[in-house]
Every structure is written in structure tokens, then in C-alpha cells.
Design a protein around this motif. Structure first.
Motif, mmCIF file in Angstrom:
data_model
loop_
_atom_site.group_PDB
_atom_site.id
_atom_site.type_symbol
_atom_site.label_atom_id
_atom_site.label_comp_id
_atom_site.label_asym_id
_atom_site.label_seq_id
_atom_site.Cartn_x
_atom_site.Cartn_y
_atom_site.Cartn_z
ATOM 1 N N ASP A 1 0.814 -1.221 0.000
ATOM 2 C CA ASP A 1 0.000 0.000 0.000
ATOM 3 C C ASP A 1 0.848 1.271 0.000
ATOM 4 O O ASP A 1 0.350 2.364 -0.288
ATOM 5 N N LYS B 1 0.701 4.088 -7.294
ATOM 6 C CA LYS B 1 -0.429 3.397 -7.922
ATOM 7 C C LYS B 1 -0.025 2.548 -9.129
ATOM 8 O O LYS B 1 -0.495 1.411 -9.269
ATOM 9 N N ARG C 1 1.331 -0.630 -7.796
ATOM 10 C CA ARG C 1 0.286 -1.448 -7.159
ATOM 11 C C ARG C 1 -0.557 -2.166 -8.216
ATOM 12 O O ARG C 1 -0.946 -3.320 -8.044
ATOM 13 N N LYS C 2 -0.834 -1.472 -9.321
ATOM 14 C CA LYS C 2 -1.610 -2.107 -10.410
ATOM 15 C C LYS C 2 -0.846 -3.288 -11.003
ATOM 16 O O LYS C 2 -1.409 -4.342 -11.291
#
Length: 229
Positions: A10, A14, A17-18
Motif C-alpha cells: 500500500d 499506484k 500497485r496495479k
């Protein structure tokens, strides 16, 4: 040690994370959970954990996060991934390439057998991430053009550290890293990856040199097995 109630994943940008989801990683392994936050804090880290526990991603993903979130990305090599030639196998290259291609980062490999055409390409258009060996790092530190590209290095990942402690190759590596530091306007962040090693403190001192801070993350991962006879 992840973000409040979440996981270490986390804490990553982003786009990363994808890709973690695309890769099918449901949750961080124990080495990833412990090492990622420390690396994101900018600390030198020696990660000691068994094989096949995700050490490579534990080091590489937070470094990729810091690289893609730089306000201005300088030209030149930003990440050095140093590994013994024996460990420079297709599996490692494919794993690192998978992330770099999807994050629009240039990755290149340099060792004694690299073709002249590829060397010329690296001199003209330096990669963001260079995978190399201790011997080759010493060699490229002598080249005028490659030395200039190395001035942008911010992160150094050293794989298979246990193979290089206390041998001639390790001495070569220590010397190369000190020569690299002379080129830079700031201390690089250094991350070492090792299988279980007898003296973690000595290995950590070897990794960063005397007088530099380093965090040791040791993760004994017990494998769950069920035997039937």
C-alpha cells in the motif's frame, strides 16, 4: 510494518500497485513486508532471507517507486543492480524487465561478453537501470562516457551478497563502490540481498563500508510441509 492496517504494498505508487495485482501477488511475503518500508525511508538495508521468498521484489519495487516519483528524472543511470555473473540468468532478467517495460523505464545488461554494438548503445542512450557484475563495474568506471552516466546513480542493489563477502571478488566490489561514491554528489542508498549468512553484522559492514548506517532485516521463513509415507 506496512501502512496502517494495510500491507507494505500500500506504500507503493499506484502504477506499481496495479502491476502487483497484474502479477498476481496477493500480499507481501515476510521479507517484502519488513524491507519495503525501510527502503522507502531511504535507509541502507541488508535483507537476509531464504531463496524463493521474494527478495528481488522486496528491493526492486521500492526503488522503482522512488525512481518513478522523482520530481525530475536526470539523464543517466539511476539504479545499479550488481550480481555475480553466475546469478545473471534469464529468470532474473525477465523478472526485472517485466516491471521496467511496463513502467516505461529503460533497463540494460552489461558484462564481459556484452557486444560492442550494445555497449555503444548504452553510451549513447544510458538506461535508467543497469544490471552488471562487480568486475564490469570496475571496468566501466574507467570509461569517460560511462563514468559520466554513472554520476546519476541514486540506488545500488547488490544481489547474492553471501557469494562476495570475504573473497577477491568482494574486495573488487568494495573498491568499485568507493570509486563510484567519489563520482556522486550524494551517498547512494545501498540494498544488499543475501541467503542465510553466518555473520550478518560483518556482511552489513561489508555492504556499506565502515561508519555508514545500515539496517539488517533477517527473515527466517519456515516452509510449511506435509509429508506422507
Amino acid at each position: 510494518m506496512g501502512s496502517r492496517g494495510g500491507s507494505a504494498f500500500d506504500l507503493l505508487a499506484k502504477p506499481i500497485r496495479k502491476l502487483i495485482q497484474e502479477r498476481g501477488f496477493v500480499r507481501p511475503t515476510p521479507p517484502q513486508e519488513k524491507a519495503i518500508p525501510l527502503i522507502l525511508e531511504g535507509k541502507n538495508v541488508l535483507l537476509i532471507a531464504p531463496t524463493a521468498t521474494g527478495k528481488t521484489e522486496a528491493a526492486f519495487l521500492p526503488v522503482l517507486h522512488m525512481l518513478i516519483t522523482m520530481p525530475e528524472r536526470p539523464r543517466g543511470i539511476k539504479v545499479l543492480y550488481i550480481t555475480p555473473l553466475r546469478a545473471l540468468n534469464r529468470d532474473l532478467l525477465e523478472r526485472l524487465e517485466w516491471w521496467c517495460i511496463r513502467l516505461d523505464l529503460k533497463l540494460a545488461v552489461r558484462h564481459g561478453d556484452t557486444e560492442q554494438r550494445e555497449r555503444a548503445r548504452q553510451a549513447r542512450s544510458p538506461p535508467d537501470v543497469l544490471i552488471t557484475t562487480p568486475e564490469t563495474l570496475n571496468a566501466i568506471l574507467l570509461g569517460r562516457v560511462m563514468r559520466r552516466h554513472l554520476r546519476s546513480v541514486r540506488w545500488v542493489i547488490i544481489d547474492e551478497l553471501h557469494e562476495m563477502v570475504d573473497c577477491k571478488r568482494g574486495s573488487q566490489l568494495s573498491l568499485a563502490l568507493e570509486r563510484l561514491r567519489e563520482l556522486l554528489d550524494r551517498e547512494p542508498q545501498v540494498i544488499g540481498l543475501s541467503a542465510t549468512i553466518g555473520s550478518p553484522e560483518e556482511a552489513a559492514r561489508f555492504l556499506v563500508g565502515n561508519g555508514r548506517p545500515v539496517e539488517i532485516v533477517q527473515v527466517p521463513v519456515a516452509r510449511m510441509m506435509e509429508l506422507k509415507v
